[in-house]
Scaffold this active site. Structure first.
Site, mmCIF file in Angstrom:
data_model
loop_
_atom_site.group_PDB
_atom_site.id
_atom_site.type_symbol
_atom_site.label_atom_id
_atom_site.label_comp_id
_atom_site.label_asym_id
_atom_site.label_seq_id
_atom_site.Cartn_x
_atom_site.Cartn_y
_atom_site.Cartn_z
ATOM 1 N N CYS A 417 1.209 -1.137 -0.505
ATOM 2 C CA CYS A 417 0.467 0.197 -0.276
ATOM 3 C C CYS A 417 0.681 1.192 0.336
ATOM 4 O O CYS A 417 1.719 1.838 1.034
ATOM 5 C CB CYS A 417 -0.864 -0.386 1.165
ATOM 6 S SG CYS A 417 -1.215 1.419 1.711
ATOM 7 N N CYS A 420 0.743 3.177 3.314
ATOM 8 C CA CYS A 420 1.112 3.000 4.536
ATOM 9 C C CYS A 420 2.532 2.706 3.863
ATOM 10 O O CYS A 420 3.770 2.786 5.032
ATOM 11 C CB CYS A 420 1.375 1.037 4.128
ATOM 12 S SG CYS A 420 -0.998 0.749 4.936
#
Length: 491
Positions: A417, A420
Protein backbone atom coordinates in the site's frame (compact mmCIF):
# COMPACT_ATOMS: atom_id res chain seq x y z
CA UNK A 1 14.72 -16.11 1.81
CA UNK A 2 17.41 -15.77 4.43
CA UNK A 3 20.82 -14.65 3.24
CA UNK A 4 23.49 -17.35 3.57
CA UNK A 5 25.74 -17.25 6.57
CA UNK A 6 23.42 -15.26 8.81
CA UNK A 7 22.95 -17.49 11.83
CA UNK A 8 20.67 -16.86 14.75
CA UNK A 9 23.40 -15.15 16.74
CA UNK A 10 24.25 -12.64 14.02
CA UNK A 11 22.21 -10.14 12.05
CA UNK A 12 19.71 -11.72 9.70
CA UNK A 13 19.57 -9.64 6.60
CA UNK A 14 17.00 -11.62 4.65
CA UNK A 15 13.51 -12.08 6.05
CA UNK A 16 11.58 -15.30 5.80
CA UNK A 17 7.98 -15.16 4.67
CA UNK A 18 5.45 -16.33 7.23
CA UNK A 19 1.99 -15.10 7.99
CA UNK A 20 1.47 -12.92 11.04
CA UNK A 21 -1.98 -11.42 11.69
CA UNK A 22 -0.76 -8.15 13.17
CA UNK A 23 -0.41 -6.07 10.06
CA UNK A 24 -0.01 -2.45 9.11
CA UNK A 25 -3.76 -2.35 9.09
CA UNK A 26 -4.87 -5.04 11.48
CA UNK A 27 -2.75 -5.84 14.46
CA UNK A 28 -2.08 -8.68 16.77
CA UNK A 29 -5.25 -10.26 17.91
CA UNK A 30 -8.04 -12.49 16.79
CA UNK A 31 -11.00 -10.91 14.98
CA UNK A 32 -13.93 -10.09 17.23
CA UNK A 33 -16.47 -12.86 17.25
CA UNK A 34 -19.93 -11.95 16.12
CA UNK A 35 -22.30 -11.29 19.01
CA UNK A 36 -25.82 -12.39 18.12
CA UNK A 37 -28.55 -12.12 20.71
CA UNK A 38 -29.26 -9.96 23.70
CA UNK A 39 -26.99 -11.95 26.01
CA UNK A 40 -23.98 -11.39 23.82
CA UNK A 41 -24.80 -7.68 23.48
CA UNK A 42 -25.10 -7.38 27.24
CA UNK A 43 -21.75 -9.13 27.66
CA UNK A 44 -20.14 -6.69 25.22
CA UNK A 45 -21.51 -3.70 27.14
CA UNK A 46 -20.24 -5.22 30.38
CA UNK A 47 -16.79 -5.69 28.89
CA UNK A 48 -16.72 -2.09 27.62
CA UNK A 49 -17.77 -0.81 31.04
CA UNK A 50 -14.69 -2.38 32.62
CA UNK A 51 -12.27 -1.58 29.81
CA UNK A 52 -11.25 1.99 30.78
CA UNK A 53 -10.20 1.00 34.27
CA UNK A 54 -8.42 -2.10 32.96
CA UNK A 55 -6.48 -0.10 30.34
CA UNK A 56 -5.57 2.61 32.82
CA UNK A 57 -4.54 0.08 35.45
CA UNK A 58 -2.20 -1.75 33.08
CA UNK A 59 -0.82 1.22 31.10
CA UNK A 60 0.52 3.23 34.00
CA UNK A 61 3.45 3.42 36.39
CA UNK A 62 7.18 3.34 35.70
CA UNK A 63 8.45 1.99 32.37
CA UNK A 64 10.95 -0.86 32.26
CA UNK A 65 14.58 -0.06 31.42
CA UNK A 66 14.21 3.63 32.34
CA UNK A 67 13.16 5.73 35.32
CA UNK A 68 10.14 7.48 33.89
CA UNK A 69 6.45 7.17 34.64
CA UNK A 70 3.66 7.25 32.08
CA UNK A 71 1.63 9.99 33.76
CA UNK A 72 4.59 12.38 33.49
CA UNK A 73 4.91 11.65 29.77
CA UNK A 74 1.17 12.16 29.24
CA UNK A 75 1.20 15.57 30.92
CA UNK A 76 4.42 16.69 29.25
CA UNK A 77 3.19 15.66 25.82
CA UNK A 78 -0.30 17.16 26.20
CA UNK A 79 0.71 20.57 27.54
CA UNK A 80 4.20 21.11 26.13
CA UNK A 81 4.92 19.07 23.02
CA UNK A 82 1.75 18.18 21.13
CA UNK A 83 0.45 21.71 20.32
CA UNK A 84 3.87 22.86 19.10
CA UNK A 85 4.87 19.79 17.11
CA UNK A 86 1.49 19.84 15.37
CA UNK A 87 2.09 23.45 14.38
CA UNK A 88 5.62 22.64 13.19
CA UNK A 89 4.36 19.85 10.94
CA UNK A 90 2.18 22.39 9.12
CA UNK A 91 5.18 24.53 8.12
CA UNK A 92 6.35 24.23 4.51
CA UNK A 93 9.81 22.97 5.49
CA UNK A 94 8.33 19.96 7.28
CA UNK A 95 5.22 19.18 5.24
CA UNK A 96 6.98 18.31 1.97
CA UNK A 97 8.83 14.98 2.04
CA UNK A 98 10.72 13.57 -0.93
CA UNK A 99 10.33 9.81 -1.20
CA UNK A 100 10.68 7.01 -3.71
CA UNK A 101 7.61 4.78 -3.48
CA UNK A 102 8.62 2.72 -6.51
CA UNK A 103 11.70 0.99 -5.16
CA UNK A 104 11.32 -2.79 -5.59
CA UNK A 105 11.13 -5.08 -2.58
CA UNK A 106 14.66 -6.48 -2.11
CA UNK A 107 13.59 -9.67 -0.34
CA UNK A 108 10.71 -11.34 -2.18
CA UNK A 109 8.61 -11.05 -5.31
CA UNK A 110 5.96 -8.43 -4.67
CA UNK A 111 2.32 -9.44 -4.56
CA UNK A 112 1.34 -6.35 -6.52
CA UNK A 113 0.30 -2.96 -5.23
CA UNK A 114 -2.89 -2.34 -3.32
CA UNK A 115 -5.70 -1.23 -5.63
CA UNK A 116 -7.83 0.28 -2.87
CA UNK A 117 -8.28 3.98 -3.59
CA UNK A 118 -7.29 5.00 -0.04
CA UNK A 119 -3.88 3.33 -0.52
CA UNK A 120 -3.05 5.88 -3.21
CA UNK A 121 -0.57 8.70 -2.55
CA UNK A 122 -1.03 11.92 -4.45
CA UNK A 123 2.40 13.36 -5.33
CA UNK A 124 2.83 17.10 -5.09
CA UNK A 125 3.09 19.03 -8.38
CA UNK A 126 6.45 20.75 -8.84
CA UNK A 127 4.66 24.10 -9.03
CA UNK A 128 3.48 23.69 -5.43
CA UNK A 129 6.92 23.02 -3.93
CA UNK A 130 8.56 26.09 -2.34
CA UNK A 131 11.36 27.36 -4.54
CA UNK A 132 14.02 27.01 -1.84
CA UNK A 133 13.21 23.33 -1.30
CA UNK A 134 13.23 22.59 -5.03
CA UNK A 135 16.58 24.32 -5.40
CA UNK A 136 18.08 21.88 -2.93
CA UNK A 137 19.41 24.47 -0.50
CA UNK A 138 16.60 24.08 2.02
CA UNK A 139 19.14 22.60 4.39
CA UNK A 140 22.73 23.68 4.11
CA UNK A 141 23.73 20.37 5.63
CA UNK A 142 21.94 18.27 3.06
CA UNK A 143 23.82 15.63 1.10
CA UNK A 144 25.99 17.86 -0.94
CA UNK A 145 26.76 17.81 -4.59
CA UNK A 146 28.82 14.76 -5.35
CA UNK A 147 30.11 16.13 -8.62
CA UNK A 148 30.87 19.34 -10.47
CA UNK A 149 27.58 19.35 -12.35
CA UNK A 150 25.60 19.59 -9.11
CA UNK A 151 27.76 22.50 -7.98
CA UNK A 152 27.08 24.21 -11.32
CA UNK A 153 23.35 23.62 -10.83
CA UNK A 154 23.59 25.25 -7.41
CA UNK A 155 25.39 28.25 -8.87
CA UNK A 156 22.82 28.58 -11.64
CA UNK A 157 19.96 28.46 -9.13
CA UNK A 158 21.75 31.07 -7.05
CA UNK A 159 21.83 33.43 -10.05
CA UNK A 160 18.08 32.98 -10.39
CA UNK A 161 17.61 34.06 -6.79
CA UNK A 162 16.36 30.68 -5.62
CA UNK A 163 19.18 30.08 -3.15
CA UNK A 164 20.03 32.07 -0.07
CA UNK A 165 22.77 34.39 -1.31
CA UNK A 166 24.38 34.62 2.13
CA UNK A 167 26.03 31.24 1.67
CA UNK A 168 29.70 31.98 2.26
CA UNK A 169 32.66 30.83 0.22
CA UNK A 170 33.74 28.86 3.27
CA UNK A 171 30.46 26.98 3.16
CA UNK A 172 30.84 26.31 -0.56
CA UNK A 173 34.28 24.87 0.06
CA UNK A 174 32.77 22.69 2.75
CA UNK A 175 30.34 21.34 0.16
CA UNK A 176 33.31 19.86 -1.68
CA UNK A 177 34.59 18.35 1.57
CA UNK A 178 31.20 16.80 2.23
CA UNK A 179 31.17 15.35 -1.25
CA UNK A 180 34.25 13.37 -0.29
CA UNK A 181 32.80 12.35 3.06
CA UNK A 182 30.78 9.16 3.09
CA UNK A 183 28.74 8.97 6.28
CA UNK A 184 26.89 5.79 5.30
CA UNK A 185 28.49 4.00 8.24
CA UNK A 186 26.52 6.28 10.56
CA UNK A 187 23.15 5.63 8.94
CA UNK A 188 20.66 3.35 10.60
CA UNK A 189 18.40 3.55 7.53
CA UNK A 190 18.52 2.87 3.83
CA UNK A 191 17.98 6.39 2.49
CA UNK A 192 16.16 7.06 -0.75
CA UNK A 193 18.24 8.71 -3.46
CA UNK A 194 16.50 12.06 -3.76
CA UNK A 195 18.04 12.56 -7.21
CA UNK A 196 16.30 9.49 -8.59
CA UNK A 197 13.66 10.26 -11.25
CA UNK A 198 11.30 8.01 -9.27
CA UNK A 199 11.58 10.17 -6.13
CA UNK A 200 8.68 12.58 -5.73
CA UNK A 201 7.66 15.25 -3.27
CA UNK A 202 4.64 14.36 -1.16
CA UNK A 203 2.56 16.82 0.83
CA UNK A 204 2.18 14.98 4.13
CA UNK A 205 -0.80 17.09 5.16
CA UNK A 206 -2.74 16.00 2.07
CA UNK A 207 -1.79 12.33 2.49
CA UNK A 208 -2.52 11.62 6.18
CA UNK A 209 -1.78 8.32 7.82
CA UNK A 210 -5.03 6.41 8.39
CA UNK A 211 -6.77 3.09 7.86
CA UNK A 212 -6.72 2.18 4.17
CA UNK A 213 -8.08 -1.38 4.20
CA UNK A 214 -4.64 -2.79 3.34
CA UNK A 215 -4.33 -6.22 5.00
CA UNK A 216 -3.88 -9.87 4.22
CA UNK A 217 -0.80 -11.93 3.42
CA UNK A 218 1.21 -9.01 2.01
CA UNK A 219 0.86 -6.93 5.18
CA UNK A 220 1.34 -9.99 7.40
CA UNK A 221 4.57 -10.89 5.67
CA UNK A 222 6.07 -7.44 6.24
CA UNK A 223 5.58 -7.44 10.01
CA UNK A 224 6.39 -11.10 10.42
CA UNK A 225 9.68 -10.52 8.60
CA UNK A 226 10.49 -7.59 10.86
CA UNK A 227 9.88 -9.52 14.06
CA UNK A 228 11.17 -12.93 13.02
CA UNK A 229 14.34 -11.90 11.24
CA UNK A 230 15.43 -8.63 12.76
CA UNK A 231 14.66 -8.62 16.49
CA UNK A 232 17.51 -10.87 17.64
CA UNK A 233 15.04 -13.70 18.18
CA UNK A 234 15.92 -17.39 17.76
CA UNK A 235 13.44 -19.46 15.77
CA UNK A 236 12.64 -21.61 18.79
CA UNK A 237 11.08 -18.65 20.63
CA UNK A 238 7.55 -17.76 19.49
CA UNK A 239 5.92 -14.38 19.88
CA UNK A 240 2.63 -14.21 21.77
CA UNK A 241 -0.47 -14.68 19.58
CA UNK A 242 1.63 -16.12 16.76
CA UNK A 243 -0.68 -18.60 14.97
CA UNK A 244 2.36 -20.58 13.83
CA UNK A 245 3.47 -21.30 17.39
CA UNK A 246 2.87 -24.86 18.64
CA UNK A 247 0.17 -25.21 21.27
CA UNK A 248 1.69 -24.52 24.68
CA UNK A 249 -1.33 -24.80 26.94
CA UNK A 250 -1.72 -21.77 29.18
CA UNK A 251 1.65 -20.19 28.35
CA UNK A 252 0.02 -17.01 26.94
CA UNK A 253 3.41 -15.73 25.81
CA UNK A 254 5.12 -15.77 29.20
CA UNK A 255 8.00 -17.87 27.85
CA UNK A 256 8.63 -15.15 25.23
CA UNK A 257 8.94 -12.46 27.90
CA UNK A 258 11.11 -14.68 30.07
CA UNK A 259 13.42 -14.96 27.06
CA UNK A 260 13.21 -11.22 26.36
CA UNK A 261 14.15 -10.26 29.92
CA UNK A 262 17.18 -12.51 29.64
CA UNK A 263 18.58 -10.46 26.76
CA UNK A 264 21.09 -7.67 27.18
CA UNK A 265 19.67 -4.14 27.46
CA UNK A 266 20.48 -3.24 23.85
CA UNK A 267 18.52 -6.14 22.37
CA UNK A 268 15.56 -5.53 24.71
CA UNK A 269 15.57 -1.90 23.63
CA UNK A 270 15.56 -2.90 19.97
CA UNK A 271 12.48 -5.09 20.37
CA UNK A 272 10.66 -2.40 22.35
CA UNK A 273 11.38 0.21 19.69
CA UNK A 274 9.90 -1.96 16.94
CA UNK A 275 6.91 -2.95 19.07
CA UNK A 276 6.36 0.71 20.03
CA UNK A 277 6.49 1.81 16.40
CA UNK A 278 3.99 -0.90 15.51
CA UNK A 279 1.66 0.16 18.33
CA UNK A 280 1.89 3.79 17.24
CA UNK A 281 0.98 2.95 13.65
CA UNK A 282 -1.97 0.89 14.82
CA UNK A 283 -3.20 3.70 17.06
CA UNK A 284 -3.22 6.06 14.07
CA UNK A 285 -5.27 3.55 12.10
CA UNK A 286 -7.78 3.11 14.95
CA UNK A 287 -8.11 6.88 15.38
CA UNK A 288 -8.53 7.58 11.65
CA UNK A 289 -10.77 4.75 10.57
CA UNK A 290 -13.18 4.78 7.64
CA UNK A 291 -16.47 4.81 9.56
CA UNK A 292 -18.85 5.22 6.64
CA UNK A 293 -19.05 6.56 3.13
CA UNK A 294 -22.20 8.30 1.89
CA UNK A 295 -22.60 9.82 -1.55
CA UNK A 296 -18.92 9.28 -2.21
CA UNK A 297 -17.85 11.31 0.83
CA UNK A 298 -15.90 9.25 3.36
CA UNK A 299 -16.19 9.87 7.09
CA UNK A 300 -13.07 9.19 9.18
CA UNK A 301 -12.86 8.96 12.95
CA UNK A 302 -12.02 6.84 16.00
CA UNK A 303 -13.13 3.22 15.97
CA UNK A 304 -13.47 1.89 19.53
CA UNK A 305 -14.12 -1.67 18.41
CA UNK A 306 -10.88 -1.67 16.44
CA UNK A 307 -8.95 -0.13 19.34
CA UNK A 308 -10.28 -2.80 21.70
CA UNK A 309 -9.42 -5.56 19.25
CA UNK A 310 -5.80 -4.45 19.12
CA UNK A 311 -5.12 -3.25 22.67
CA UNK A 312 -7.70 -4.61 25.11
CA UNK A 313 -5.92 -6.80 27.73
CA UNK A 314 -8.57 -9.53 27.47
CA UNK A 315 -8.78 -9.62 23.68
CA UNK A 316 -4.99 -9.65 23.32
CA UNK A 317 -4.23 -11.89 26.32
CA UNK A 318 -2.30 -9.10 28.03
CA UNK A 319 -0.38 -8.04 24.92
CA UNK A 320 -2.22 -4.72 24.41
CA UNK A 321 -0.88 -2.92 27.49
CA UNK A 322 2.65 -4.17 26.76
CA UNK A 323 2.44 -2.75 23.25
CA UNK A 324 1.25 0.61 24.57
CA UNK A 325 4.05 0.75 27.13
CA UNK A 326 6.51 0.17 24.31
CA UNK A 327 4.96 3.17 22.53
CA UNK A 328 5.85 5.33 25.53
CA UNK A 329 9.36 3.87 25.56
CA UNK A 330 9.82 4.77 21.88
CA UNK A 331 8.55 8.29 22.62
CA UNK A 332 11.25 8.65 25.29
CA UNK A 333 13.99 7.50 22.89
CA UNK A 334 13.04 10.03 20.21
CA UNK A 335 12.50 12.75 22.82
CA UNK A 336 16.04 12.13 24.06
CA UNK A 337 17.40 12.36 20.51
CA UNK A 338 15.74 15.76 19.99
CA UNK A 339 17.27 17.11 23.19
CA UNK A 340 20.68 15.82 22.09
CA UNK A 341 20.59 17.26 18.55
CA UNK A 342 19.51 20.74 19.66
CA UNK A 343 23.08 22.19 19.48
CA UNK A 344 23.22 21.27 15.79
CA UNK A 345 20.26 23.53 15.01
CA UNK A 346 21.05 26.26 17.53
CA UNK A 347 24.00 27.44 15.44
CA UNK A 348 23.41 30.55 13.37
CA UNK A 349 24.80 28.85 10.25
CA UNK A 350 21.86 26.44 10.10
CA UNK A 351 19.00 27.83 8.04
CA UNK A 352 15.77 25.89 7.37
CA UNK A 353 15.41 27.49 3.97
CA UNK A 354 12.29 27.40 1.80
CA UNK A 355 12.58 30.81 0.16
CA UNK A 356 10.11 32.57 2.48
CA UNK A 357 12.49 34.45 4.76
CA UNK A 358 9.89 35.45 7.37
CA UNK A 359 8.33 31.99 7.64
CA UNK A 360 11.76 30.34 7.70
CA UNK A 361 12.76 32.45 10.71
CA UNK A 362 9.48 31.61 12.48
CA UNK A 363 9.95 27.92 11.71
CA UNK A 364 13.43 27.86 13.22
CA UNK A 365 12.22 29.77 16.30
CA UNK A 366 9.42 27.24 16.79
CA UNK A 367 11.82 24.33 16.33
CA UNK A 368 14.29 25.75 18.87
CA UNK A 369 11.39 26.30 21.27
CA UNK A 370 10.49 22.61 20.98
CA UNK A 371 14.12 21.68 21.61
CA UNK A 372 14.10 23.78 24.79
CA UNK A 373 11.03 21.88 25.96
CA UNK A 374 12.70 18.53 25.28
CA UNK A 375 15.69 19.60 27.34
CA UNK A 376 13.42 20.53 30.24
CA UNK A 377 12.00 17.01 30.55
CA UNK A 378 13.43 15.66 33.84
CA UNK A 379 13.33 11.89 33.24
CA UNK A 380 15.21 11.21 30.01
CA UNK A 381 16.33 7.75 28.93
CA UNK A 382 20.07 7.37 29.53
CA UNK A 383 21.50 6.12 26.25
CA UNK A 384 24.97 5.92 27.83
CA UNK A 385 23.86 2.70 29.48
CA UNK A 386 23.86 1.13 26.01
CA UNK A 387 26.97 -0.28 24.32
CA UNK A 388 28.89 0.38 27.51
CA UNK A 389 30.78 -2.93 27.80
CA UNK A 390 34.26 -3.71 26.57
CA UNK A 391 35.07 -1.63 23.51
CA UNK A 392 35.38 -4.48 21.04
CA UNK A 393 32.17 -6.20 22.13
CA UNK A 394 30.27 -2.92 22.33
CA UNK A 395 31.39 -1.91 18.84
CA UNK A 396 30.32 -5.26 17.41
CA UNK A 397 26.93 -5.12 19.13
CA UNK A 398 26.33 -1.56 17.95
CA UNK A 399 27.09 -2.54 14.36
CA UNK A 400 24.74 -5.52 14.65
CA UNK A 401 22.07 -3.22 16.06
CA UNK A 402 22.58 -0.78 13.17
CA UNK A 403 22.41 -3.48 10.49
CA UNK A 404 19.24 -4.98 11.91
CA UNK A 405 17.51 -1.62 11.90
CA UNK A 406 18.82 -0.73 8.47
CA UNK A 407 17.34 -3.96 7.20
CA UNK A 408 13.93 -3.02 8.60
CA UNK A 409 14.07 0.24 6.67
CA UNK A 410 14.63 -1.83 3.50
CA UNK A 411 11.64 -4.05 4.31
CA UNK A 412 9.42 -0.95 4.13
CA UNK A 413 9.90 -1.10 0.36
CA UNK A 414 7.93 -4.36 0.46
CA UNK A 415 4.73 -2.74 1.73
CA UNK A 416 2.09 -3.03 -1.00
CA UNK A 417 0.00 0.00 0.00
CA UNK A 418 1.61 3.27 -1.11
CA UNK A 419 0.21 5.31 1.76
CA UNK A 420 1.31 2.68 4.30
CA UNK A 421 4.70 2.54 2.60
CA UNK A 422 5.03 6.34 2.73
CA UNK A 423 4.37 6.56 6.46
CA UNK A 424 6.27 3.36 7.22
CA UNK A 425 9.35 4.70 5.44
CA UNK A 426 9.07 8.11 7.08
CA UNK A 427 8.66 6.75 10.61
CA UNK A 428 11.43 4.17 10.33
CA UNK A 429 13.72 6.83 8.86
CA UNK A 430 12.78 9.18 11.70
CA UNK A 431 13.65 6.54 14.29
CA UNK A 432 16.84 5.65 12.42
CA UNK A 433 17.83 9.33 12.49
CA UNK A 434 17.12 9.45 16.22
CA UNK A 435 19.43 6.47 16.78
CA UNK A 436 22.11 8.08 14.63
CA UNK A 437 21.89 11.19 16.84
CA UNK A 438 22.03 9.28 20.13
CA UNK A 439 25.20 7.49 19.08
CA UNK A 440 26.90 10.61 17.68
CA UNK A 441 27.08 12.64 20.89
CA UNK A 442 30.82 13.33 20.67
CA UNK A 443 30.56 14.52 17.05
CA UNK A 444 27.65 16.85 17.93
CA UNK A 445 29.57 18.31 20.87
CA UNK A 446 32.48 19.18 18.55
CA UNK A 447 30.37 21.06 16.00
CA UNK A 448 31.89 24.45 15.08
CA UNK A 449 29.60 27.42 15.67
CA UNK A 450 30.06 29.29 12.40
CA UNK A 451 31.20 26.72 9.89
CA UNK A 452 29.95 23.38 8.60
CA UNK A 453 31.21 20.12 10.03
CA UNK A 454 31.78 16.91 8.19
CA UNK A 455 31.84 14.95 11.44
CA UNK A 456 28.06 15.02 11.82
CA UNK A 457 25.44 16.12 9.36
CA UNK A 458 21.76 15.63 8.63
CA UNK A 459 20.08 15.76 5.26
CA UNK A 460 16.82 17.64 4.88
CA UNK A 461 15.16 14.25 4.33
CA UNK A 462 16.42 13.07 7.74
CA UNK A 463 15.33 16.30 9.47
CA UNK A 464 11.82 16.14 8.02
CA UNK A 465 11.52 12.45 8.91
CA UNK A 466 12.85 12.97 12.45
CA UNK A 467 10.37 15.71 13.39
CA UNK A 468 7.40 14.15 11.62
CA UNK A 469 8.08 10.73 13.16
CA UNK A 470 8.19 12.29 16.62
CA UNK A 471 5.03 14.19 15.71
CA UNK A 472 3.31 10.87 14.97
CA UNK A 473 4.35 9.51 18.38
CA UNK A 474 3.10 12.65 20.10
CA UNK A 475 -0.18 12.26 18.22
CA UNK A 476 -0.41 8.58 19.20
CA UNK A 477 -0.16 9.40 22.88
CA UNK A 478 -2.74 12.14 22.47
CA UNK A 479 -5.05 9.73 20.62
CA UNK A 480 -4.64 7.17 23.39
CA UNK A 481 -5.96 9.77 25.87
CA UNK A 482 -8.91 10.39 23.56
CA UNK A 483 -9.73 6.68 23.42
CA UNK A 484 -9.70 6.48 27.21
CA UNK A 485 -12.25 9.31 27.34
CA UNK A 486 -14.43 7.71 24.67
CA UNK A 487 -14.38 4.39 26.48
CA UNK A 488 -15.34 6.06 29.76
CA UNK A 489 -18.29 7.76 28.05
CA UNK A 490 -19.43 4.41 26.68
CA UNK A 491 -19.83 2.94 30.16
Amino acid sequence: SQLPGAGESGPRLGPRAHLWPWSLSAAGSRPLASSPGAAAAAQLLLTLSFLPSVVEAQVTGVLDDCLCDIDSIDNFNTFKIFPKIKKLQERDYFRYYKVNLKRPCPFWAEDGHCSIKDCHVEPCPESKIPVGIKAGSSNKYSKVANNTKELEDCEQANKLGAINSTLSNQSKEAFIDWARYDDSQDHFCELDDERSPAAQYVDLLLNPERYTGYKGSSAWRVWNSIYEENCFKPRSVYRPLNPLAPSRGKDDGESFYTWLEGLCLEKRVFYKLISGLHASINLHLCANYLLEETWGKPSWGPNMKEFKRRFDPVETKGEGPRRLKNLYFLYLIELRALSKVAPYFERSIVDLYTGNVEEDADTKTLLLNIFQDTKSFPMHFDEKSMFAGDKKGAKSLKEEFRLHFKNISRIMDCVGCDKCRLWGKLQTQGLGTALKILFSEKEIQKLPENSPSKGFQLTRQEIVALLNAFGRLSTSIRELQNFKVLLQHSR
